[in-house]
Design a protein around this motif. Structure first.
Motif, PDB file in Angstrom:
ATOM      1  N   ARG A  47       0.772  -1.257   0.097  1.00 39.70           N
ATOM      2  CA  ARG A  47      -0.079   0.040  -0.095  1.00 39.70           C
ATOM      3  C   ARG A  47       0.952   1.444   0.108  1.00 39.70           C
ATOM      4  NH1 ARG A  47      -5.058  -0.921  -0.544  1.00 39.70           N
ATOM      5  NH2 ARG A  47      -5.754  -3.068   0.188  1.00 39.70           N
ATOM      6  N   HIS A  86       1.628   1.738  -3.390  1.00 36.06           N
ATOM      7  CA  HIS A  86       0.613   2.385  -4.303  1.00 36.06           C
ATOM      8  C   HIS A  86       0.494   3.789  -4.130  1.00 36.06           C
ATOM      9  CE1 HIS A  86      -3.878   2.868  -4.977  1.00 36.06           C
ATOM     10  NE2 HIS A  86      -3.532   2.583  -6.176  1.00 36.06           N
ATOM     11  N   ILE A 114      -3.498  -4.792  -4.524  1.00 38.62           N
ATOM     12  CA  ILE A 114      -2.512  -4.453  -3.857  1.00 38.62           C
ATOM     13  C   ILE A 114      -2.451  -5.235  -2.727  1.00 38.62           C
ATOM     14  CG2 ILE A 114      -1.483  -2.556  -2.536  1.00 38.62           C
ATOM     15  CD1 ILE A 114      -3.805  -0.710  -3.909  1.00 38.62           C
TER      16      ILE A 114
END
Length: 419
Positions: A300, A303, A379
């Motif tokens: 994460r 991302h 993800i």
């Protein structure tokens, strides 16, 4: 890769073999991928980088690499265009595949060529040549093109209407495959003693005259090693699904919901059977975009760092593009998505955005954020990605996946990461 015309390569049941295609869009699918510090910003026109990606996919046992293409820039704003790479600076795909064929040995090589802004003789000759150059590894992604920017590069004011595009595409495909059959497999004798280059009894002129096309033939190259290079299609409209069910070996889809993907999978297989085809010969490959790391938290973080790179005006322009190129700037960001005319570009994408907006009561700002977040991307950890793959494959939502890379590490980073 498989071929419809070689039973030894295609006449198999679905079995347990998972198909993987690498959607190769250097430096990545994400519109701001070129800004990521671990990518090569010029990867779209850096042959060493592209060849490295293709060889990596080959070592990883991918079935094929796929190159998408547009023949016109999709955004009207120069400010937006100046902030993205892929539509401004990328190789013509069939030229690139010829180079990749020389630098790889096993992996399939698929390129996009539009039926709206090409002539079938060119396409037939190009992909027959690629199939010979690669030793039977070529594939053609049959598209009808997407935007007015493409039309305006070919003497038109606007894109052909949806129905006409698909009607032409059907005829175009049939002409191309007919040209590939100009010569029988053993037509070329190369008999130097008798002076016979090919057996004229094994030459078949096409002499096609249809509603949209007139092509005499024959094609001036021997029949491709596969007979017909692999046919790929990605249409999700009614016309697109009909075309895919009739002619495609592979169909790409962008469906992200498991239930809808299972419905699409069953429908496309049923349509193939209705055309007298073995449904297992048509492979359905949904998009699979992933960002992964040893822990979900690390994934994460990756991302989050990526989405920070996307300028807001690019995200808004991208949303407008998938809504049919309609300008959303006059509408309040915190208001609802207005009713817009039916798109003459990607009707399926427009419909999906409207459905999401209505179902979740989303504002334009919410939808722009979804574009920036790229919610299609999974993800998580490698185990979580593997669980997703298994669920979709075993649940008959997919025969494999069209793997999309949000960003691609440059060669120096890949070497360092692999050391």
């Amino acid at each position: 890769m498989s071929s419809r015309t070689d039973p030894s390569r295609t006449d198999r049941s679905r079995g347990d073999q998972l198909r993987l295609n690498a959607f190769l869009k250097p430096p990545g699918e994400y519109l701001a991928a070129w800004r990521h510090p671990d990518t090569a910003a010029d990867a779209g026109v850096n042959i060493r980088e592209v060849l490295s990606f293709a060889r990596t996919a080959e070592r990883a046992a991918f079935d094929a690499v796929f190159l998408a293409d547009l023949v016109g820039v999709p955004f009207a704003s120069e400010d937006v265009l100046s902030r993205v790479s892929v539509v401004n600076d990328s190789f013509e795909p069939t030229t690139l595949l010829a180079a990749l064929a020389a630098g790889t040995s096993r992996i399939g090589l698929i390129a996009t060529a539009s039926t709206s802004y090409n002539e079938p003789y060119h396409v037939a000759r190009t992909f027959a040549s690629l199939d010979h150059i690669s030793g039977g590894r070529a594939g053609w992604n049959v598209v009808t093109s997407l935007n007015d920017g493409e039309a305006q590069n070919f003497g038109l004011d606007s894109h052909l209407d949806h129905a006409t595009r698909y009607e032409r595409a059907e005829e175009f495909h049939d002409v191309v495959t007919g040209l590939w059959d100009s010569f029988e497999d053993d037509a070329f004798r190369h008999d130097q003693a008798d002076g016979i280059y090919f057996d004229p009894a094994k030459l078949h002129a096409l002499d096609h005259e249809g509603k949209h096309l007139r092509v005499a033939g024959p094609l001036n190259i021997a029949r491709p090693p596969q007979g017909h290079p692999v046919i790929v299609q990605a249409g999700a409209s009614e016309a697109g699904k009909n075309l895919a069910a009739r002619v495609a070996d592979v169909i790409f889809s962008g469906i992200k919901d498991l239930g809808r993907a299972q419905e699409f999978y069953a429908e496309i297989k049923e349509r193939a059977a209705a055309h007298g085809r073995d449904p297992d010969h048509l492979k359905v490959l949904p998009a699979l975009s992933v960002i992964t790391a040893p822990t979900e938290s690390e994934a994460r973080d990756k991302h989050a760092r990526l989405i920070e790179l996307l300028p807001s005006q690019v995200a808004l322009a991208d949303l407008s593009y998938w809504l049919g190129g309609f300008d959303l700037s006059p509408y309040p960001l915190d208001g609802p998505l207005p009713e817009l005319p039916v798109s003459n570009q990607s009707q399926t994408a427009q419909q999906q955005i409207y459905e999401d907006a209505r179902r979740d009561n989303l504002t334009i700002r919410d939808l722009v954020r979804r574009v920036a977040d790229d919610e299609r991307t999974i993800i998580g950890t490698p185990e979580q990605i593997a669980d997703h793959i298994e669920e979709w494959f075993q649940g008959r939502a997919a025969d494999g996946f069209n793997v999309v890379f949000p960003y691609l590490l440059c060669r120096a980073r890949w070497t360092t990461s692999s050391a």
